[in-house]
Design an enzyme around this catalytic site. Sequence first.
Site, PDB file in Angstrom:
ATOM      1  N   GLU A   1      10.912  -4.411   5.262  1.00 46.14           N
ATOM      2  CA  GLU A   1       9.751  -3.277   5.761  1.00 46.14           C
ATOM      3  C   GLU A   1      10.344  -2.964   8.125  1.00 46.14           C
ATOM      4  O   GLU A   1       9.871  -1.642   8.255  1.00 46.14           O
ATOM      5  CB  GLU A   1       8.715  -4.125   6.043  1.00 46.14           C
ATOM      6  CG  GLU A   1       7.576  -4.242   5.175  1.00 46.14           C
ATOM      7  CD  GLU A   1       7.277  -2.750   4.575  1.00 46.14           C
ATOM      8  OE1 GLU A   1       7.389  -1.837   4.733  1.00 46.14           O
ATOM      9  OE2 GLU A   1       7.020  -2.538   3.241  1.00 46.14           O
TER      10      GLU A   1
ATOM     11  N   ALA B   1       5.418   0.698  -6.355  1.00 45.89           N
ATOM     12  CA  ALA B   1       5.703   1.566  -7.214  1.00 45.89           C
ATOM     13  C   ALA B   1       6.728  -0.214  -7.884  1.00 45.89           C
ATOM     14  O   ALA B   1       7.566  -0.295  -7.017  1.00 45.89           O
ATOM     15  CB  ALA B   1       7.148   2.146  -6.804  1.00 45.89           C
TER      16      ALA B   1
ATOM     17  N   TYR C   1       0.729  -1.735  -0.355  1.00 47.22           N
ATOM     18  CA  TYR C   1       0.015   0.371   0.098  1.00 47.22           C
ATOM     19  C   TYR C   1       0.633   0.984  -0.068  1.00 47.22           C
ATOM     20  O   TYR C   1       0.505   2.263   0.010  1.00 47.22           O
ATOM     21  CB  TYR C   1      -0.764  -0.545   1.300  1.00 47.22           C
ATOM     22  CG  TYR C   1       0.108   0.242   2.775  1.00 47.22           C
ATOM     23  CD1 TYR C   1       0.371   0.917   2.806  1.00 47.22           C
ATOM     24  CD2 TYR C   1      -0.206  -1.473   3.281  1.00 47.22           C
ATOM     25  CE1 TYR C   1       1.241   0.388   4.113  1.00 47.22           C
ATOM     26  CE2 TYR C   1       1.007  -1.494   4.553  1.00 47.22           C
ATOM     27  CZ  TYR C   1       1.399  -0.332   5.052  1.00 47.22           C
ATOM     28  OH  TYR C   1       1.943  -0.361   6.144  1.00 47.22           O
ATOM     29  N   GLY C   2       2.303   0.890  -0.544  1.00 45.83           N
ATOM     30  CA  GLY C   2       3.431   2.802   0.149  1.00 45.83           C
ATOM     31  C   GLY C   2       4.843   2.461  -0.948  1.00 45.83           C
ATOM     32  O   GLY C   2       4.315   1.939  -2.144  1.00 45.83           O
ATOM     33  N   SER C   3       5.795   2.205  -0.622  1.00 45.88           N
ATOM     34  CA  SER C   3       6.713   2.269  -1.350  1.00 45.88           C
ATOM     35  C   SER C   3       6.074   0.728  -2.856  1.00 45.88           C
ATOM     36  O   SER C   3       7.059   1.206  -3.513  1.00 45.88           O
ATOM     37  CB  SER C   3       7.851   2.549  -1.063  1.00 45.88           C
ATOM     38  OG  SER C   3       7.665   1.176  -0.108  1.00 45.88           O
ATOM     39  N   LEU C   4       5.988   0.227  -2.036  1.00 50.08           N
ATOM     40  CA  LEU C   4       6.553  -1.623  -2.944  1.00 50.08           C
ATOM     41  C   LEU C   4       5.043  -1.799  -4.480  1.00 50.08           C
ATOM     42  O   LEU C   4       4.971  -1.923  -4.235  1.00 50.08           O
ATOM     43  CB  LEU C   4       5.763  -2.398  -1.455  1.00 50.08           C
ATOM     44  CG  LEU C   4       6.675  -2.730  -1.228  1.00 50.08           C
ATOM     45  CD1 LEU C   4       6.616  -4.351   0.085  1.00 50.08           C
ATOM     46  CD2 LEU C   4       8.435  -2.997  -1.411  1.00 50.08           C
TER      47      LEU C   4
END
Length: 131
Positions: free
Chosen positions: A86, A23, A18-21
């Site tokens: 993480e 991309a 849900y964040g940088s992953l």
Amino acid sequence: MAMAAAAGGNQVHNVFVYGSLLADDVVRALLSRIPQSSPAILNGYHRFSIKGRVYPAILPVENKKVSGKVLHGITDPELYILDEYEDVEYERVTVDVSLMDNSNKTQALAYVWSDKNDPNLYGEWDFEVNF
């Protein structure tokens, strides 16, 4: 839901990101591949911004939802890489997500912020703005 892989008794996992992953470049840098994925919604959670950081945190919040995607077929060694990425600020938990492409619900692993009372959490994090 984890399924046994054919060789070596390794597990493969679904991981909700849900964040940088979100991309592909970040995932490729970590795993040396881009796994198959499905857009997904995690109900009952909120995605917070974290003061001084470019990545978000999620925590359980009633009547909220987080959009993201499920990475399919993550192997045990890849899961270890994601755990290291993480770091200790997140706790890996099993959650129920709704897949957007077929309306099915499935279980996936997700990284939830471990400090529920962190004073640095605020607002709502947006991938388009932050990444």
